[in-house]
Design a protein around this motif. Structure first.
Motif, PDB file in Angstrom:
ATOM      1  N   ALA A 161       6.668 -13.357 -10.517  1.00 31.93           N
ATOM      2  CA  ALA A 161       5.496 -12.587 -10.088  1.00 31.93           C
ATOM      3  C   ALA A 161       4.668 -13.382  -9.090  1.00 31.93           C
ATOM      4  O   ALA A 161       4.141 -12.828  -8.115  1.00 31.93           O
ATOM      5  CB  ALA A 161       4.647 -12.203 -11.304  1.00 31.93           C
ATOM      6  N   VAL A 168       6.314 -13.325  -5.639  1.00 33.77           N
ATOM      7  CA  VAL A 168       6.030 -12.068  -4.937  1.00 33.77           C
ATOM      8  C   VAL A 168       4.587 -12.061  -4.441  1.00 33.77           C
ATOM      9  O   VAL A 168       4.303 -11.752  -3.271  1.00 33.77           O
ATOM     10  CB  VAL A 168       6.292 -10.860  -5.851  1.00 33.77           C
ATOM     11  CG1 VAL A 168       5.926  -9.558  -5.136  1.00 33.77           C
ATOM     12  CG2 VAL A 168       7.751 -10.821  -6.292  1.00 33.77           C
ATOM     13  N   THR A 170       3.972 -14.724  -1.576  1.00 32.26           N
ATOM     14  CA  THR A 170       4.657 -14.392  -0.324  1.00 32.26           C
ATOM     15  C   THR A 170       3.981 -13.237   0.402  1.00 32.26           C
ATOM     16  O   THR A 170       3.963 -13.200   1.642  1.00 32.26           O
ATOM     17  CB  THR A 170       6.128 -14.045  -0.603  1.00 32.26           C
ATOM     18  OG1 THR A 170       6.732 -15.105  -1.356  1.00 32.26           O
ATOM     19  CG2 THR A 170       6.904 -13.856   0.685  1.00 32.26           C
ATOM     20  N   LEU A 171       3.418 -12.291  -0.323  1.00 34.73           N
ATOM     21  CA  LEU A 171       2.738 -11.148   0.304  1.00 34.73           C
ATOM     22  C   LEU A 171       1.240 -11.374   0.465  1.00 34.73           C
ATOM     23  O   LEU A 171       0.625 -10.875   1.410  1.00 34.73           O
ATOM     24  CB  LEU A 171       2.976  -9.881  -0.516  1.00 34.73           C
ATOM     25  CG  LEU A 171       4.422  -9.398  -0.627  1.00 34.73           C
ATOM     26  CD1 LEU A 171       4.505  -8.171  -1.519  1.00 34.73           C
ATOM     27  CD2 LEU A 171       5.000  -9.095   0.751  1.00 34.73           C
ATOM     28  N   LEU A 206      12.545  -7.236  -5.870  1.00 35.31           N
ATOM     29  CA  LEU A 206      11.566  -8.221  -6.316  1.00 35.31           C
ATOM     30  C   LEU A 206      12.135  -9.633  -6.364  1.00 35.31           C
ATOM     31  O   LEU A 206      11.439 -10.604  -6.021  1.00 35.31           O
ATOM     32  CB  LEU A 206      11.027  -7.831  -7.697  1.00 35.31           C
ATOM     33  CG  LEU A 206      10.176  -6.558  -7.778  1.00 35.31           C
ATOM     34  CD1 LEU A 206       9.863  -6.219  -9.224  1.00 35.31           C
ATOM     35  CD2 LEU A 206       8.888  -6.732  -6.983  1.00 35.31           C
ATOM     36  N   PHE A 216      12.310 -12.328  -3.284  1.00 39.80           N
ATOM     37  CA  PHE A 216      11.141 -13.038  -2.769  1.00 39.80           C
ATOM     38  C   PHE A 216      11.216 -14.553  -2.935  1.00 39.80           C
ATOM     39  O   PHE A 216      10.726 -15.282  -2.056  1.00 39.80           O
ATOM     40  CB  PHE A 216       9.867 -12.482  -3.410  1.00 39.80           C
ATOM     41  CG  PHE A 216       9.395 -11.217  -2.757  1.00 39.80           C
ATOM     42  CD1 PHE A 216       8.563 -11.265  -1.652  1.00 39.80           C
ATOM     43  CD2 PHE A 216       9.793  -9.978  -3.230  1.00 39.80           C
ATOM     44  CE1 PHE A 216       8.127 -10.098  -1.027  1.00 39.80           C
ATOM     45  CE2 PHE A 216       9.370  -8.816  -2.613  1.00 39.80           C
ATOM     46  CZ  PHE A 216       8.543  -8.871  -1.513  1.00 39.80           C
ATOM     47  N   ALA A 247       2.781  -8.847 -10.449  1.00 38.15           N
ATOM     48  CA  ALA A 247       2.769  -9.238  -9.035  1.00 38.15           C
ATOM     49  C   ALA A 247       1.540  -8.727  -8.270  1.00 38.15           C
ATOM     50  O   ALA A 247       0.949  -9.489  -7.481  1.00 38.15           O
ATOM     51  CB  ALA A 247       4.056  -8.773  -8.355  1.00 38.15           C
ATOM     52  N   PHE A 302      -1.086 -11.018  -6.185  1.00 42.39           N
ATOM     53  CA  PHE A 302      -1.298 -10.738  -4.763  1.00 42.39           C
ATOM     54  C   PHE A 302      -2.782 -10.703  -4.429  1.00 42.39           C
ATOM     55  O   PHE A 302      -3.237 -11.297  -3.434  1.00 42.39           O
ATOM     56  CB  PHE A 302      -0.634  -9.401  -4.394  1.00 42.39           C
ATOM     57  CG  PHE A 302      -1.118  -8.814  -3.097  1.00 42.39           C
ATOM     58  CD1 PHE A 302      -0.579  -9.230  -1.896  1.00 42.39           C
ATOM     59  CD2 PHE A 302      -2.123  -7.842  -3.085  1.00 42.39           C
ATOM     60  CE1 PHE A 302      -1.042  -8.707  -0.687  1.00 42.39           C
ATOM     61  CE2 PHE A 302      -2.575  -7.307  -1.891  1.00 42.39           C
ATOM     62  CZ  PHE A 302      -2.035  -7.739  -0.688  1.00 42.39           C
TER      63      PHE A 302
END
Length: 481
Positions: A223, A226, A229-230, A282, A285, A357, A361
């Motif tokens: 999680a 993800v 990275t975003l 998912l 990532f 995730a 984020f």
């Protein structure tokens, strides 16, 4: 064979002492609470050696009484664990025999703490954790279950009986009940009694730790991969990218968690292949994260970059294909010799990552929005560094404190989510020894038999409490940097 009592012969000596100490501790706590209303305000004054001056008077005596009675009570509790290690079988009762079963865990904990405290000044934030009492207590609780899962899963230790074996006549029997002669097992008793299917509760609880420890941290790591990275580009670039990714994250978070889990793990949804496709999306990532991380670091050194990237991405790619390739699903293409493992609870794993995730984020995005305006970011831009280098090697390291704390807390949330899934029987087999399933089985007769549901509930509570205390300790120490 007679049934075991909770403390056995040891209780005749320690039980009265413990009761007296608990009574004195309660009196001291009440006295401290009451006297605190009438005490004069105290200004902080230091002794010549730099320590704070102790409070005097009746309130000072009450505070001293709380301290020493608590330490004495703690010493007696430790005696319940340590003394049985040198006593013959059954003499120290149920508590003593459980302490013996956990002997490898005690040894591992003592060794870990001894080494960590000795080298703590060289271990960075982890070493500073041992300057925090709360952090050490939380770390001890967490590592207790980590070592338990390790010794049970890898070495088949601690268990007293097979967690699936049913023994006739032991259905819902109380803790300490003897098993019939000829029954296979390491000891001739069910230490925590039998459940509604006559299985050993103690063995099911310690086996359930393997499920929790194997899934919760790993799912949290995915999680975070993800979310980081975003979240980094969303916060760094802003604009339409930030708007789009934030909208998707908020859309997912708008769903009630349990409803989202229910939708993802129902057999009808599983048959459509949606969880497998989600896993394929998912779980890619980590490859993206490490690929971009290494490329941005060694971009000006192509030969060194390629020498590192090729083996790293090759190994990660193999692991990725082995994870998403599951027999009998829509993604089943790897030959048997390439498929390293088969995750029977992939749908649960995917669900946990998918739910956590978006929250990660939002945290990473918020930190990036704040840190991108710092001077060291401007300095990196002046040097001509690329955007991904700045995000991964300038911003992310400076956001590590809040992220580490959230990581510990999120493992606790994930543990609760796994327990919730097990409690409702979502995505898990009916024979699963996970704590949620065990609590659910025990609660059906809770008014008649309390012992089947309490041990897994206490185990779940202690692990989550340990993670929360560990997070508090890390937060306290990270703020001192």
């Amino acid at each position: 064979m007679e049934a075991l009592t909770w403390t056995g012969n040891l209780g005749g000596y320690l039980n009265p002492v413990l009761m007296v100490l608990l009574a004195l501790l309660a009196i001291a706590v009440v006295a401290q609470f009451v006297l605190g209303f009438f005490a004069a305000p105290m200004t902080l004054q230091s002794n010549p050696d730099g320590t704070l001056e102790a409070r005097g008077g009746a309130l000072g005596m009450a505070e001293t009484g709380v301290k020493w009675t608590f330490l004495a009570t703690l010493a007696v509790v430790v005696a319940y664990i340590v003394v049985p290690l040198v006593m013959p079988y059954g003499a120290a009762g149920i508590i003593g025999e459980m302490s013996k079963r956990f002997l490898p865990v005690w040894i591992a904990l003592i060794a870990l703490f001894a080494v960590s405290i000795h080298f703590k000044r060289r271990l960075g934030l982890y070493g500073k954790l041992f300057d925090s009492t709360i952090g050490m207590i939380g770390f001890a609780l967490v590592m207790f279950w980590v070592f338990t899962a390790l010794f049970v899963g890898a070495f088949d230790m601690i268990l007293t009986h097979d967690y699936l074996t049913q023994v006739s006549g032991l259905k819902n029997k109380v803790p300490g009940v003897p098993v019939p002669e000829g029954t296979a097992g390491a000891i001739p008793h069910y230490l925590l009694g039998g459940d509604n299917l006559a299985r050993d509760i103690f063995s099911r609880v310690v086996t359930g730790s393997v499920f929790v420890i194997a899934i919760a941290p790993l799912a949290t790591i995915f999680a975070f991969m993800v979310g980081i990275t975003l979240g980094l580009p969303a916060g760094f670039y802003g604009g339409k990218l930030d708007t789009f990714l934030s909208f998707i994250a908020n859309l997912i978070l708008a769903f009630p968690v349990i409803l989202l889990f229910y939708l993802l793990v129902t057999p009808e949804i599983v048959l459509t292949g949606i969880p497998s496709y989600m896993a394929a999306f998912l779980f890619v990532f980590p490859l993206i994260f490490f690929g971009v991380l290494l490329n941005s670091r060694y971009y000006t050194q192509p030969a060194k970059r390629n020498a590192i990237l090729i083996p790293v991405l090759g190994i990660l790619g193999w692991l990725y294909l082995s994870i998403i390739n599951q027999k009998g699903t829509v993604i089943d293409f790897l030959p048997a010799w390439m498929d390293l493992f088969d995750i029977s609870i992939l749908v649960v794993f995917v669900s946990v990552v998918f739910v956590n995730a978006p929250t990660v984020f939002r945290i990473v995005r918020g930190l990036t929005l704040d840190l991108r305006t710092r001077d060291y970011v401007a300095a990196a831009q002046t040097r001509g560094e690329g955007a991904w280098y700045i995000m991964l090697w300038e911003i992310l390291p400076n956001a590590r404190g809040p992220l580490i704390v959230d990581f510990c807390l999120r493992i606790g949330y994930t543990t609760i989510l796994l327990g919730t899934l097990g409690f409702f029987g979502l995505g898990l087999s009916s024979e699963s020894p996970d704590w949620g399933s065990t609590i659910n089985e025990g609660r059906k007769l809770l008014l008649i038999y309390a012992h089947p549901a309490l041990p897994p509930a206490v185990a779940l509570l202690s692990l989550v409490l340990g993670l929360n205390l560990l997070a508090d300790g890390l937060r306290e120490e990270s703020l001192k940097d």
